[in-house]
Design a protein around this motif. Structure first.
Motif, PDB file in Angstrom:
ATOM      1  N   VAL A  60       0.841  -1.200   0.000  1.00  0.00           N
ATOM      2  CA  VAL A  60       0.000   0.000   0.000  1.00  0.00           C
ATOM      3  C   VAL A  60       0.876   1.250   0.000  1.00  0.00           C
ATOM      4  O   VAL A  60       0.809   2.072  -0.901  1.00  0.00           O
ATOM      5  CB  VAL A  60      -0.990  -0.004   1.192  1.00  0.00           C
ATOM      6  N   PHE A  61       1.741   1.377   0.996  1.00  0.00           N
ATOM      7  CA  PHE A  61       2.534   2.600   1.120  1.00  0.00           C
ATOM      8  C   PHE A  61       3.627   2.713   0.062  1.00  0.00           C
ATOM      9  O   PHE A  61       4.080   3.818  -0.225  1.00  0.00           O
ATOM     10  CB  PHE A  61       3.103   2.732   2.530  1.00  0.00           C
TER      11      PHE A  61
ATOM     12  N   GLU B 226      -6.633  -1.700  -4.654  1.00  0.00           N
ATOM     13  CA  GLU B 226      -6.802  -3.158  -4.744  1.00  0.00           C
ATOM     14  C   GLU B 226      -6.084  -3.855  -3.587  1.00  0.00           C
ATOM     15  O   GLU B 226      -6.630  -4.750  -2.952  1.00  0.00           O
ATOM     16  CB  GLU B 226      -6.269  -3.650  -6.091  1.00  0.00           C
ATOM     17  N   ALA B 227      -4.872  -3.431  -3.298  1.00  0.00           N
ATOM     18  CA  ALA B 227      -4.124  -4.007  -2.173  1.00  0.00           C
ATOM     19  C   ALA B 227      -4.788  -3.660  -0.844  1.00  0.00           C
ATOM     20  O   ALA B 227      -4.861  -4.501   0.068  1.00  0.00           O
ATOM     21  CB  ALA B 227      -2.673  -3.522  -2.189  1.00  0.00           C
ATOM     22  N   MET B 228      -5.287  -2.437  -0.730  1.00  0.00           N
ATOM     23  CA  MET B 228      -5.944  -2.025   0.512  1.00  0.00           C
ATOM     24  C   MET B 228      -7.142  -2.913   0.818  1.00  0.00           C
ATOM     25  O   MET B 228      -7.420  -3.214   1.979  1.00  0.00           O
ATOM     26  CB  MET B 228      -6.373  -0.566   0.440  1.00  0.00           C
ATOM     27  N   ALA B 229      -7.866  -3.353  -0.214  1.00  0.00           N
ATOM     28  CA  ALA B 229      -9.030  -4.213  -0.010  1.00  0.00           C
ATOM     29  C   ALA B 229      -8.646  -5.540   0.655  1.00  0.00           C
ATOM     30  O   ALA B 229      -9.479  -6.168   1.308  1.00  0.00           O
ATOM     31  CB  ALA B 229      -9.739  -4.460  -1.340  1.00  0.00           C
ATOM     32  N   GLU B 230      -7.396  -5.952   0.513  1.00  0.00           N
ATOM     33  CA  GLU B 230      -6.924  -7.180   1.166  1.00  0.00           C
ATOM     34  C   GLU B 230      -6.580  -6.960   2.634  1.00  0.00           C
ATOM     35  O   GLU B 230      -6.687  -7.883   3.438  1.00  0.00           O
ATOM     36  CB  GLU B 230      -5.672  -7.705   0.462  1.00  0.00           C
TER      37      GLU B 230
ATOM     38  N   LYS C 260     -10.849   5.003   0.156  1.00  0.00           N
ATOM     39  CA  LYS C 260     -10.471   6.007  -0.861  1.00  0.00           C
ATOM     40  C   LYS C 260      -9.735   7.176  -0.217  1.00  0.00           C
ATOM     41  O   LYS C 260      -8.689   7.618  -0.720  1.00  0.00           O
ATOM     42  CB  LYS C 260     -11.727   6.492  -1.595  1.00  0.00           C
ATOM     43  N   ALA C 261     -10.248   7.670   0.905  1.00  0.00           N
ATOM     44  CA  ALA C 261      -9.591   8.802   1.575  1.00  0.00           C
ATOM     45  C   ALA C 261      -8.217   8.405   2.093  1.00  0.00           C
ATOM     46  O   ALA C 261      -7.258   9.188   1.998  1.00  0.00           O
ATOM     47  CB  ALA C 261     -10.464   9.318   2.724  1.00  0.00           C
ATOM     48  N   ILE C 262      -8.092   7.198   2.623  1.00  0.00           N
ATOM     49  CA  ILE C 262      -6.792   6.732   3.116  1.00  0.00           C
ATOM     50  C   ILE C 262      -5.826   6.580   1.941  1.00  0.00           C
ATOM     51  O   ILE C 262      -4.677   7.017   2.005  1.00  0.00           O
ATOM     52  CB  ILE C 262      -6.939   5.416   3.912  1.00  0.00           C
ATOM     53  N   SER C 263      -6.295   5.986   0.849  1.00  0.00           N
ATOM     54  CA  SER C 263      -5.452   5.831  -0.338  1.00  0.00           C
ATOM     55  C   SER C 263      -5.019   7.181  -0.888  1.00  0.00           C
ATOM     56  O   SER C 263      -3.853   7.363  -1.268  1.00  0.00           O
ATOM     57  CB  SER C 263      -6.204   5.040  -1.410  1.00  0.00           C
ATOM     58  N   ASP C 264      -5.943   8.142  -0.944  1.00  0.00           N
ATOM     59  CA  ASP C 264      -5.592   9.476  -1.427  1.00  0.00           C
ATOM     60  C   ASP C 264      -4.519  10.110  -0.539  1.00  0.00           C
ATOM     61  O   ASP C 264      -3.610  10.783  -1.038  1.00  0.00           O
ATOM     62  CB  ASP C 264      -6.823  10.377  -1.475  1.00  0.00           C
TER      63      ASP C 264
ATOM     64  N   ARG D  94      -8.679  -7.645   9.481  1.00  0.00           N
ATOM     65  CA  ARG D  94      -8.340  -6.495   8.636  1.00  0.00           C
ATOM     66  C   ARG D  94      -8.101  -5.276   9.518  1.00  0.00           C
ATOM     67  O   ARG D  94      -8.643  -5.169  10.611  1.00  0.00           O
ATOM     68  CB  ARG D  94      -9.465  -6.203   7.644  1.00  0.00           C
ATOM     69  N   ILE D  95      -7.302  -4.361   9.000  1.00  0.00           N
ATOM     70  CA  ILE D  95      -7.043  -3.119   9.732  1.00  0.00           C
ATOM     71  C   ILE D  95      -8.347  -2.327   9.788  1.00  0.00           C
ATOM     72  O   ILE D  95      -8.915  -1.985   8.743  1.00  0.00           O
ATOM     73  CB  ILE D  95      -5.942  -2.289   9.040  1.00  0.00           C
TER      74      ILE D  95
END
Length: 126
Positions: A22-23, A33-37, A56-60, A115-116
């Motif tokens: 992710v990071f 896609e990775a975050m969904a895991e 979405k906000a975390i990914s952004d 999951r987190i």
């Protein structure tokens, strides 16, 4: 004394996967896609000055962090992940292969259904 349920070690692996996939992912679609895991859909990320609600906000936010760092900077663990009763922490640093460290800190995550669910990010002072 109560025995742990065996899921605790997996929390460390989830934090390592999150750091690596992710990071370190600069492509937003692949990052989501990775975050969904690794992350719950209703996840929350807490930083010192802001809170991010949802994937979405975390990914952004991750993308914004990456945009401020040189392209050769990679996030990597700075020690072992430690799990403790539904939570885990991981010390990390973001640096380059030549040993330059741009930022370092600690993530403390709470888990729900493997999951987190929430993550508190603590940046080390420089």
């Amino acid at each position: 004394m109560q025995q742990l349920n065996g899921s605790e070690p997996a929390f460390g692996a989830i934090l390592l996967g999150n750091l690596n996939r992710v990071f370190n992912e600069r492509n937003a679609a692949r990052r989501l896609e990775a975050m969904a895991e690794f992350w719950a859909e209703d996840a929350v990320m807490f930083e010192a000055d802001t809170v991010h609600f949802g994937l979405k906000a975390i990914s952004d936010n991750v993308g914004a962090v990456q945009a401020r760092l040189p392209e050769d900077i990679r996030f990597m663990p700075a020690g072992e992940a430690i799990a403790n009763h539904g939570s885990a922490m991981l010390r990390w640093q973001a640096g380059s292969e030549d040993g330059r460290t741009a930022v370092s800190g600690t993530d403390i995550a709470m888990f729900k259904n493997q999951r987190i669910h929430s993550m508190h990010v603590y940046l080390d002072p420089f």
